[in-house]
Design an enzyme around this catalytic site. Structure first.
Site, PDB file in Angstrom:
ATOM      1  CD  GLN A   1      -3.313  -5.246  -7.240  1.00 28.97           C
ATOM      2  OE1 GLN A   1      -2.875  -4.014  -7.151  1.00 28.97           O
ATOM      3  NE2 GLN A   1      -4.374  -5.844  -6.989  1.00 28.97           N
TER       4      GLN A   1
ATOM      5  N   GLY B   1       0.035   4.934 -18.785  1.00 28.30           N
ATOM      6  CA  GLY B   1      -0.593   5.729 -19.576  1.00 28.30           C
ATOM      7  C   GLY B   1      -2.089   5.695 -19.741  1.00 28.30           C
TER       8      GLY B   1
ATOM      9  NE  ARG C   1     -15.997  -5.798 -24.658  1.00 31.98           N
ATOM     10  CZ  ARG C   1     -15.497  -6.927 -24.856  1.00 31.98           C
ATOM     11  NH1 ARG C   1     -14.271  -7.691 -24.444  1.00 31.98           N
ATOM     12  NH2 ARG C   1     -16.580  -7.659 -25.243  1.00 31.98           N
TER      13      ARG C   1
ATOM     14  CG  MET D   1      -5.034  -5.179  -3.355  1.00 30.05           C
ATOM     15  SD  MET D   1      -3.776  -6.509  -2.821  1.00 30.05           S
ATOM     16  CE  MET D   1      -5.267  -7.835  -2.312  1.00 30.05           C
TER      17      MET D   1
ATOM     18  CD  GLU E   1      -7.233   6.413 -21.669  1.00 31.60           C
ATOM     19  OE1 GLU E   1      -7.130   5.170 -21.150  1.00 31.60           O
ATOM     20  OE2 GLU E   1      -6.066   6.955 -22.490  1.00 31.60           O
TER      21      GLU E   1
ATOM     22  CG  ASP F   1      -1.908  -1.287   1.279  1.00 33.90           C
ATOM     23  OD1 ASP F   1      -2.037  -1.844   0.041  1.00 33.90           O
ATOM     24  OD2 ASP F   1      -2.264  -1.677   2.416  1.00 33.90           O
TER      25      ASP F   1
HETATM   26  O1  F6P Z   1      -2.238  -3.984   3.205  1.00 35.98           O
HETATM   27  C1  F6P Z   1      -2.076  -4.890   2.163  1.00 35.98           C
HETATM   28  C2  F6P Z   1      -3.292  -5.432   1.541  1.00 35.98           C
HETATM   29  O2  F6P Z   1      -3.006  -6.039   0.293  1.00 35.98           O
HETATM   30  C3  F6P Z   1      -4.203  -4.334   1.047  1.00 35.98           C
HETATM   31  O3  F6P Z   1      -4.103  -3.519  -0.414  1.00 35.98           O
HETATM   32  C4  F6P Z   1      -5.496  -5.109   0.964  1.00 35.98           C
HETATM   33  O4  F6P Z   1      -6.688  -4.308   1.035  1.00 35.98           O
HETATM   34  C5  F6P Z   1      -5.326  -6.039   1.918  1.00 35.98           C
HETATM   35  O5  F6P Z   1      -4.118  -5.981   2.241  1.00 35.98           O
HETATM   36  C6  F6P Z   1      -5.880  -7.334   1.799  1.00 35.98           C
HETATM   37  O6  F6P Z   1      -6.075  -8.269   2.988  1.00 35.98           O
HETATM   38  P1  F6P Z   1      -5.949  -9.968   3.035  1.00 35.98           P
HETATM   39  O7  F6P Z   1      -4.837 -10.356   2.140  1.00 35.98           O
HETATM   40  O8  F6P Z   1      -5.968 -10.059   4.267  1.00 35.98           O
HETATM   41  O9  F6P Z   1      -7.084 -10.163   2.229  1.00 35.98           O
END
Ligand code: F6P
Length: 319
Positions: A251, A185, A162, A169, A187, A127
């Site tokens: 991710q 890039g 589309r 996250m 929008e 995050d």
């Molecule tokens: O804090 C990292 C994170 O990946 C956040 O981006 C996401 O909201 C949360 O953890 C998801 O948590 P969990 O893996 O417990 O579902």
């Protein structure tokens, strides 16, 4: 300092293994015995630990996630949980602890520090919402994962003319979304930090498609709205087909980038050196490419600096 413990806690991220590896190799060089706790604070409370020697940390650098495993513990924030952890640490002869994790984990580290136990925190969260570090571990790898996915989606979006809403996250932070939008890039980046007007976005998208553009990519931070609702408004307001892709936990995994391997190695080494030289109660962080220490009290009280520069860049580029 004879024995140091280490754990990874909260949401996992790429680069945690490189951090543990560097901490262990540094500790062993300095004559310190290293032990790891499994599943974060849970392992600390359950006395679930392993010896960390060179062999234990070999072959892990390139792996995403954390070989020590991680967990979000509800029990550790309680007084009983913390006393149990302290008791286990004392019985094992562990004299200091390194905690690798995000804001919740660093709050846990602060609790131990306040109870008089030497601890150092290492910021790790995709995050990038932890104050006093330019980058947390795992952010760079997550961004590269996102960009790869967005590039793929752009190909199919333009084949079908589309608009795509791609949700990333970030919890309450729009860092991943704004950087990913700038670097791909896209929008628009829709982030919790900046109000957006969906009607205006629809109007601009209408114009874009009228001008003959064959796709539109909107990166939505998970904390900024509901992807399907936004997609439905665009479909109704613009008349174009829309699709939603939620990138989710994809991710967070994957081989760490060189940046995360190096950052983790720097954080791990520095943490052990600091503990051996008697420093504790701090989080190591990256500031202008130097490793700096900030008291955990300040880190947990502080707010992540607004991402002014990233947001201004996105704005200037018309995102
Ligand atoms: O804090 C990292 C994170 O990946 C956040 O981006 C996401 O909201 C949360 O953890 C998801 O948590 P969990 O893996 O417990 O579902």
């Amino acid at each position: 300092m004879k024995k140091i413990g280490i754990l990874t806690s909260g949401g996992d991220c790429s680069g945690m293994n490189a951090t543990v590896r560097a901490a262990v190799r540094t500790g062993l060089r300095l004559g310190v015995e290293m032990v790891g706790f499994r599943k974060g604070y849970l392992g600390l409370m359950r006395n679930d630990w392993l010896h960390l020697d060179t062999k234990a940390v070999s072959g892990i650098m390139h792996r995403g996630g954390t070989f020590l495993q991680s967990a979000r513990s509800r029990e550790f924030p309680t007084a009983e949980g913390q006393q149990q952890a302290l008791e286990n640490l004392r019985q094992l002869g562990v004299e200091a602890l390194i905690v690798i994790g995000g804001d919740g984990s660093l709050n846990g580290a602060l609790a131990l520090h306040r109870l008089g136990f030497p601890v150092i925190g290492i910021p790790a969260s995709i995050d990038n919402d932890i104050p006093f570090t330019d980058m947390a571990l795992g952010v760079d790898t997550a961004l590269n994962n996102i960009i790869y996915a967005v590039d793929c989606i752009k190909d199919t979006a333009s084949s079908h003319a589309r608009a795509f809403i791609i949700e990333v996250m970030g919890r309450h932070s729009g860092y991943l979304a704004s950087v990913a939008a700038t670097a791909s890039g896209a929008e628009y980046a829709l982030v919790p930090e900046v109000k957006f007007d969906l009607a205006e976005i629809c109007q601009q998208l209408r114009q874009r498609f009228d001008e003959g553009r064959d796709n539109a990519i909107i990166i939505l931070a998970e904390g900024a709205g509901h992807a399907q609702e936004i997609a439905d408004s665009i479909k109704d307001g613009v008349g174009f087909e829309t699709r939603v892709t939620v990138l989710g936990h994809y991710q967070r995994g994957g081989a760490p980038t060189v940046f995360d391997r190096l950052l983790g190695s720097r954080f791990g080494k520095k943490s052990v050196e600091m503990l051996v030289s008697g420093q504790q109660g701090v989080m190591v962080g990256l500031s202008c490419n130097a490793i700096l220490a900030t008291p955990l009290e300040d880190v947990t009280k502080g707010e992540k600096r607004p991402q002014d520069e990233v947001l201004r860049l996105a704005e200037m580029l018309g995102i």
